[in-house]
Design an enzyme around this catalytic site. Structure first.
Site, PDB file in Angstrom:
ATOM      1  N   ARG A 258      -8.485 -51.583  -8.959  1.00  0.00           N
ATOM      2  CA  ARG A 258      -9.500 -51.348  -9.990  1.00  0.00           C
ATOM      3  C   ARG A 258      -8.862 -51.699 -11.330  1.00  0.00           C
ATOM      4  O   ARG A 258      -8.053 -50.953 -11.850  1.00  0.00           O
ATOM      5  CB  ARG A 258      -9.936 -49.873  -9.919  1.00  0.00           C
ATOM      6  CG  ARG A 258     -11.125 -49.517 -10.768  1.00  0.00           C
ATOM      7  CD  ARG A 258     -10.774 -48.535 -11.845  1.00  0.00           C
ATOM      8  NE  ARG A 258     -10.356 -47.233 -11.331  1.00  0.00           N
ATOM      9  CZ  ARG A 258      -9.581 -46.408 -12.005  1.00  0.00           C
ATOM     10  NH1 ARG A 258      -9.118 -46.729 -13.202  1.00  0.00           N
ATOM     11  NH2 ARG A 258      -9.230 -45.252 -11.486  1.00  0.00           N
ATOM     12  N   HIS A 262     -12.067 -46.143 -14.508  1.00  0.00           N
ATOM     13  CA  HIS A 262     -12.753 -45.574 -13.333  1.00  0.00           C
ATOM     14  C   HIS A 262     -14.269 -45.611 -13.563  1.00  0.00           C
ATOM     15  O   HIS A 262     -15.024 -46.153 -12.775  1.00  0.00           O
ATOM     16  CB  HIS A 262     -12.289 -44.141 -13.064  1.00  0.00           C
ATOM     17  CG  HIS A 262     -13.172 -43.415 -12.100  1.00  0.00           C
ATOM     18  ND1 HIS A 262     -13.188 -43.702 -10.757  1.00  0.00           N
ATOM     19  CD2 HIS A 262     -14.110 -42.459 -12.295  1.00  0.00           C
ATOM     20  CE1 HIS A 262     -14.100 -42.935 -10.165  1.00  0.00           C
ATOM     21  NE2 HIS A 262     -14.672 -42.181 -11.078  1.00  0.00           N
ATOM     22  N   TYR A 271      -2.945 -42.095 -17.260  1.00  0.00           N
ATOM     23  CA  TYR A 271      -2.292 -41.816 -15.980  1.00  0.00           C
ATOM     24  C   TYR A 271      -1.696 -43.034 -15.266  1.00  0.00           C
ATOM     25  O   TYR A 271      -1.115 -42.900 -14.210  1.00  0.00           O
ATOM     26  CB  TYR A 271      -3.255 -41.083 -15.028  1.00  0.00           C
ATOM     27  CG  TYR A 271      -4.587 -41.808 -14.800  1.00  0.00           C
ATOM     28  CD1 TYR A 271      -4.679 -42.855 -13.890  1.00  0.00           C
ATOM     29  CD2 TYR A 271      -5.734 -41.435 -15.498  1.00  0.00           C
ATOM     30  CE1 TYR A 271      -5.880 -43.515 -13.679  1.00  0.00           C
ATOM     31  CE2 TYR A 271      -6.949 -42.084 -15.294  1.00  0.00           C
ATOM     32  CZ  TYR A 271      -7.015 -43.132 -14.382  1.00  0.00           C
ATOM     33  OH  TYR A 271      -8.193 -43.790 -14.179  1.00  0.00           O
TER      34      TYR A 271
HETATM   35  C1  LIG Z   1     -17.888 -35.076  -3.239  1.00  0.00           C
HETATM   36  C2  LIG Z   1     -17.417 -35.523  -4.578  1.00  0.00           C
HETATM   37  N1  LIG Z   1     -16.286 -35.014  -5.096  1.00  0.00           N
HETATM   38  C3  LIG Z   1     -15.845 -35.429  -6.301  1.00  0.00           C
HETATM   39  C4  LIG Z   1     -16.556 -36.347  -7.026  1.00  0.00           C
HETATM   40  C5  LIG Z   1     -16.050 -36.853  -8.368  1.00  0.00           C
HETATM   41  N2  LIG Z   1     -15.557 -38.231  -8.175  1.00  0.00           N
HETATM   42  C6  LIG Z   1     -16.321 -39.284  -8.502  1.00  0.00           C
HETATM   43  S1  LIG Z   1     -15.572 -40.740  -8.116  1.00  0.00           S
HETATM   44  C7  LIG Z   1     -14.203 -39.939  -7.526  1.00  0.00           C
HETATM   45  C8  LIG Z   1     -13.031 -40.716  -6.998  1.00  0.00           C
HETATM   46  C9  LIG Z   1     -13.429 -41.635  -5.891  1.00  0.00           C
HETATM   47  O1  LIG Z   1     -12.327 -42.426  -5.555  1.00  0.00           O
HETATM   48  P1  LIG Z   1     -12.441 -43.551  -4.478  1.00  0.00           P
HETATM   49  O2  LIG Z   1     -13.131 -43.029  -3.273  1.00  0.00           O
HETATM   50  O3  LIG Z   1     -11.104 -44.137  -4.300  1.00  0.00           O
HETATM   51  O4  LIG Z   1     -13.450 -44.619  -5.138  1.00  0.00           O
HETATM   52  P2  LIG Z   1     -13.239 -45.455  -6.485  1.00  0.00           P
HETATM   53  O5  LIG Z   1     -13.816 -44.608  -7.586  1.00  0.00           O
HETATM   54  O6  LIG Z   1     -11.795 -45.716  -6.668  1.00  0.00           O
HETATM   55  O7  LIG Z   1     -14.027 -46.700  -6.280  1.00  0.00           O
HETATM   56  C10 LIG Z   1     -14.338 -38.569  -7.635  1.00  0.00           C
HETATM   57  C11 LIG Z   1     -13.331 -37.596  -7.222  1.00  0.00           C
HETATM   58  C12 LIG Z   1     -17.764 -36.853  -6.463  1.00  0.00           C
HETATM   59  N3  LIG Z   1     -18.506 -37.762  -7.085  1.00  0.00           N
HETATM   60  N4  LIG Z   1     -18.164 -36.424  -5.241  1.00  0.00           N
END
Ligand SMILES: Cc1ncc(C[n+]2csc(CCOP(=O)(O)OP(=O)(O)O)c2C)c(N)n1
Ligand SMILES: [Mg+2]
Length: 373
Positions: A258, A262, A271
């Protein structure tokens, strides 16, 4: 009863076809028509430029929060290029390039991120599920859609996208287990972009790969260079063929990065180090594919300039359409338009009363006359 090793096939391949300098492995190179290669390139560039435009719109306060895709164009487009229109795309929240490829209008995506649910009103033939923000939940939807396809004896497949972080969610494991037990035609594409907001890949799991998580559920798993559009295409083609042939689901881990924030509400400099980002800039999926296309004489500097202009205009037109629609929707009188196909007299009266309150009685009746006339 001796203690003995269980015969457990434990094999994870890593697939890479086009390296970061644009050199291709001739033995693995897929035999794709020139127009398919150019269509993929255009979609990657459109995805990147649209992303950049959305980021500027967000910074100007013209749309709300969204999750940029920069760097993940190949890991999205290689897979969806293998789908038929009657297959399902099941996205998370970072799949803009995949959604566009599948016919979702750009202005609709802008409306959604502008906070207008009207953007979710897709053209009838587009089989894309809505964006799923609760991490990992959509993997279950894909397993269910794939189960339905099998139950109805169809040969359509469901393709779910999710991140490295989602592999720590129970939903992901339930989806893979279900897909394994019922041998459903699903393709699980994990975009391992190295971060789940501020949680690095190393803190996500002690597993050496994310692909190997498939083995626990009796599914094949493969790790792929996610910044290599050719490798992503080939790995997914195999998975889609298997699914259509009734041989069940596959987990594909796209190793990517990425490159941006985010979401627009995040500051990654808090970070992660700039040097890490720079390393991945050198592995940019678009520049390496352009080098490949230039070597094949399919792309020139002039051609690229023209394409950039074309894409810029296409995006500008979509932004204009989206903002015009936002104005219409924001008009308080709009709330009367969605309740009934034919507005009942009492609501018509209320609508006219509100128009008068807003000092727009004349404009409104003029509009009505024009519409009736
Ligand atoms: C069940 C849940 N827990 C926490 C969140 C907050 N949150 C949004 S995106 C994210 C990280 C997701 O990481 P990843 O699966 O690696 O996807 P990326 O954002 O890197 O594409 C979090 C913790 C959420 N949306 N849903
Ligand atoms: Mg991630």
């Amino acid at each position: 009863m001796p203690r003995r090793e269980i015969d457990l096939p434990y094999r994870i391949d890593y697939l890479s076809i086009l390296d970061q300098d644009g050199n291709v492995d001739k033995d693995l190179e897929p035999d794709l028509d020139d127009d398919v290669l150019l269509k993929l390139h255009r979609a990657m560039l459109l995805g990147r430029r649209f992303d950049e435009r959305m980021l500027r719109l967000q910074r100007q306060g013209r749309i709300g929060t969204f999750a940029p895709i920069k760097g993940q164009e190949a890991s999205q487009l290689g897979p969806v290029a293998n789908l038929r229109p009657d297959d399902w795309l099941v996205p998370a929240f970072r799949e803009t390039a995949a959604m566009l490829w599948r016919g979702q209008p750009m202005e609709g995506i802008l409306l959604l991120y502008g906070g207008y649910s009207e953007g979710g009103d897709l053209p009838g033939e587009v089989k894309n599920l809505p964006v799923a923000v609760p991490v990992g939940t959509q993997t279950l939807h894909a397993a269910g859609l794939a189960y339905a396809s099998k139950y109805r004896d169809q040969d359509t497949v469901a393709m779910a996208f999710f991140g490295d972080g989602a592999t720590s969610e129970g939903d992901f494991h339930e989806a893979l287990n279900f897909a394994g037990v019922f041998q459903v035609p699903a393709i699980f594409v994990c975009q391992n972009n190295q971060w789940a907001i501020s949680v690095p890949r190393a803190h996500q799991t002690r597993s050496k790969t994310l692909a190997q998580k498939a083995l626990a559920y009796g599914l094949p798993g493969i790790q792929v260079d996610g910044n290599d559009i050719l490798a992503m295409y080939v790995a997914t083609r195999e998975a889609v063929e298997r699914a259509r042939a009734g041989e069940g689901a596959t987990l594909i881990e796209a190793v990517t990065y990425r490159m941006s924030v985010h979401t627009t509400a995040d500051d990654p400099t808090r970070y992660r180090k700039d040097e890490e980002v720079e390393e991945w800039v050198a592995r940019d999926p678009i520049t390496r594919f352009q080098t490949y296309l230039k070597k094949k004489d399919l792309l020139s500097d002039d051609g690229l300039e023209e394409l950039e202009e074309e894409i810029k205009d296409e995006i500008a037109e979509a932004v204009e359409r989206a903002e015009k629609r936002m104005e219409e929707i924001t008009d308080p009188l709009f709330m009367f338009d969605h309740m009934y196909a034919d507005i009942p007299p009492y609501l018509q009266e209320q609508k006219e009363e509100l128009a008068r309150e807003l000092g727009r009685g004349r404009e409104y009746s003029a509009g009505k006359e024009a519409a009736n006339g």
